[in-house]
Design an enzyme around this catalytic site. Structure first.
Site, PDB file in Angstrom:
ATOM      1  N   GLU A  34       0.840  -1.194   0.000  1.00 39.82           N
ATOM      2  CA  GLU A  34       0.000   0.000   0.000  1.00 39.82           C
ATOM      3  C   GLU A  34       0.877   1.248   0.000  1.00 39.82           C
ATOM      4  OE1 GLU A  34      -3.337   1.946   2.998  1.00 39.82           O
ATOM      5  OE2 GLU A  34      -3.147  -0.232   2.896  1.00 39.82           O
ATOM      6  N   ASP A  48       0.225   5.354   0.595  1.00 42.74           N
ATOM      7  CA  ASP A  48      -0.814   6.242   1.114  1.00 42.74           C
ATOM      8  C   ASP A  48      -0.451   7.714   1.064  1.00 42.74           C
ATOM      9  OD1 ASP A  48      -2.279   4.023   1.935  1.00 42.74           O
ATOM     10  OD2 ASP A  48      -1.495   4.068   3.969  1.00 42.74           O
ATOM     11  N   GLU A  65      -2.430  10.666   3.074  1.00 42.79           N
ATOM     12  CA  GLU A  65      -3.519  10.976   3.989  1.00 42.79           C
ATOM     13  C   GLU A  65      -3.433  12.461   4.339  1.00 42.79           C
ATOM     14  OE1 GLU A  65      -4.358   6.898   6.451  1.00 42.79           O
ATOM     15  OE2 GLU A  65      -2.574   8.034   7.015  1.00 42.79           O
ATOM     16  N   GLN A 123       0.250  13.163   5.428  1.00 42.34           N
ATOM     17  CA  GLN A 123       0.984  11.998   5.921  1.00 42.34           C
ATOM     18  C   GLN A 123       1.085  10.975   4.800  1.00 42.34           C
ATOM     19  OE1 GLN A 123       0.686  10.425  10.050  1.00 42.34           O
ATOM     20  NE2 GLN A 123      -0.393   8.719   9.098  1.00 42.34           N
ATOM     21  N   ASP A 129     -10.159  10.412  16.417  1.00 43.72           N
ATOM     22  CA  ASP A 129      -9.438   9.747  17.504  1.00 43.72           C
ATOM     23  C   ASP A 129      -7.927   9.895  17.357  1.00 43.72           C
ATOM     24  OD1 ASP A 129      -9.659   8.150  15.217  1.00 43.72           O
ATOM     25  OD2 ASP A 129      -9.354   6.293  16.346  1.00 43.72           O
ATOM     26  N   TRP A 130      -7.471  10.351  16.153  1.00 42.14           N
ATOM     27  CA  TRP A 130      -6.017  10.477  15.977  1.00 42.14           C
ATOM     28  C   TRP A 130      -5.588  11.567  15.000  1.00 42.14           C
ATOM     29  CZ3 TRP A 130      -3.774   9.851  11.130  1.00 42.14           C
ATOM     30  CH2 TRP A 130      -4.563   9.269  10.144  1.00 42.14           C
ATOM     31  N   GLY A 161      -3.061  14.545  17.348  1.00 41.91           N
ATOM     32  CA  GLY A 161      -3.066  13.257  18.040  1.00 41.91           C
ATOM     33  C   GLY A 161      -4.403  12.873  18.626  1.00 41.91           C
ATOM     34  N   ARG A 194       9.533   5.158  19.076  1.00 40.09           N
ATOM     35  CA  ARG A 194       8.836   4.048  18.421  1.00 40.09           C
ATOM     36  C   ARG A 194       9.804   2.986  17.936  1.00 40.09           C
ATOM     37  NH1 ARG A 194       5.406   5.934  13.587  1.00 40.09           N
ATOM     38  NH2 ARG A 194       4.772   3.746  13.544  1.00 40.09           N
TER      39      ARG A 194
END
Length: 295
Positions: free
Chosen positions: A97, A99, A101, A114, A190-191, A195, A282
């Protein structure tokens, strides 16, 4: 054959094989869900998000290699909590994929874009940047170019991200699954904005993303060819050989030229706000492709 596009349009007119570019939504795409949230306004297509539903569409065919583009004007005003996406994807748990966004904002705040790359079902390769223009005021062109050497995300033909084939370093690269082309608008409060701290204000609904000029110049894979599993036939069919030459296999398409490299460096230096490669929280161990990528 009609005039073909290239990575930056420098090589128009080469006598090479490709899929004829088209700007007709009905030829290339079909609504995927929430048909009543589609608005046709002359040459424009509008997708509507309200507190009942978003909307989305997908390509009628799947493709291997080439370039896909749309012109898009994003939701104006307070679009916090909303996401408009433009992406390519194969099917199944081990899907690939690519993306775009577009993350909504509070009035007066910059839109964030993003990008992400999934390979064999694994993503977590987010990069985020602020654009150098207001994407709600005019149409801008967003493109994904893909061949066996690289995946390039472009905004108005300026490269903003390159994902290079590093198979020689033991890193998988998406090159054997045919992919559909998709776009949608939905609520992701929610994000999506700060955030998830800023929620969607439904008093500003409906939120509308406006599209025109849908272009696909890529290798179409026949219906019935599996796109959920690795298919060497796809790669073979869509790669140049003695009897066919595809424009995306030209040597000039194997990497960015000097001007494009400078453009990418400018974008990264001035507009990138997040890069997974530098997120040590992360990824305490730097992802392998980040070590080897030049960009």
């Amino acid at each position: 054959m009609t005039k073909m596009s290239s990575l930056l349009g420098f090589f128009v007119g080469l006598v090479l094989v490709g899929v004829a570019a088209s700007s007709n939504f009905e030829e290339l795409y079909q609504p995927a869900w929430a048909f009543d949230h589609f608005i046709h306004d002359g040459e424009l297509l509008k997708l509507k998000l309200d507190n009942y539903s978003g909307a989305g569409f997908g390509s009628k065919s799947k493709y291997m290699f080439g370039k896909v583009s749309i012109q898009l004007k994003l939701v104006e005003g307070d679009s916090a909590g909303t996401v408009t996406a433009f992406y390519m994807s194969s099917e199944g748990p081990n899907h690939n994929e690519f993306d775009f966004e577009f993350l909504g904002n509070s009035t007066g705040e910059p839109y964030s874009v993003q990008t992400n790359v999934y390979v064999n079902g694994v993503g977590n390769r987010e990069q985020r940047l602020d654009l150098w223009f207001d994407p709600t005021k005019d149409f801008h062109t967003y493109s994904i170019f893909w061949n066996q050497r690289q995946v390039v995300f472009l905004v108005d033909e300026t490269p903003i991200r390159v994902h290079t084939n590093l198979e020689h370093k033991g890193i998988p690269f998406p090159k054997d699954q045919a992919m559909g082309v998709y776009s949608s608008i939905w609520n992701a409060d929610d994000w999506a904005t700060q955030g998830g701290r800023v929620k969607t204000d439904w008093s500003h609904a409906p939120f509308i993303a406006t599209y025109k000029d849908f272009t696909i110049d890529a290798c179409e894979c026949p219906v019935g060819v599996s796109s959920s599993a690795a298919s060497p036939e796809n790669a073979k069919r869509c790669s140049s050989s003695e009897d066919k030459k595809y424009w995306w296999d030209e040597p000039t398409m194997s990497e960015l030229n000097l001007h494009q490299s400078h453009q990418l460096m400018w974008v990264r230096a001035n507009h990138m706000v997040y890069d997974y490669c530098t997120d040590t929280a992360r990824f305490p161990v730097t992802p392998a492709e980040c070590v080897h990528h030049r960009h």
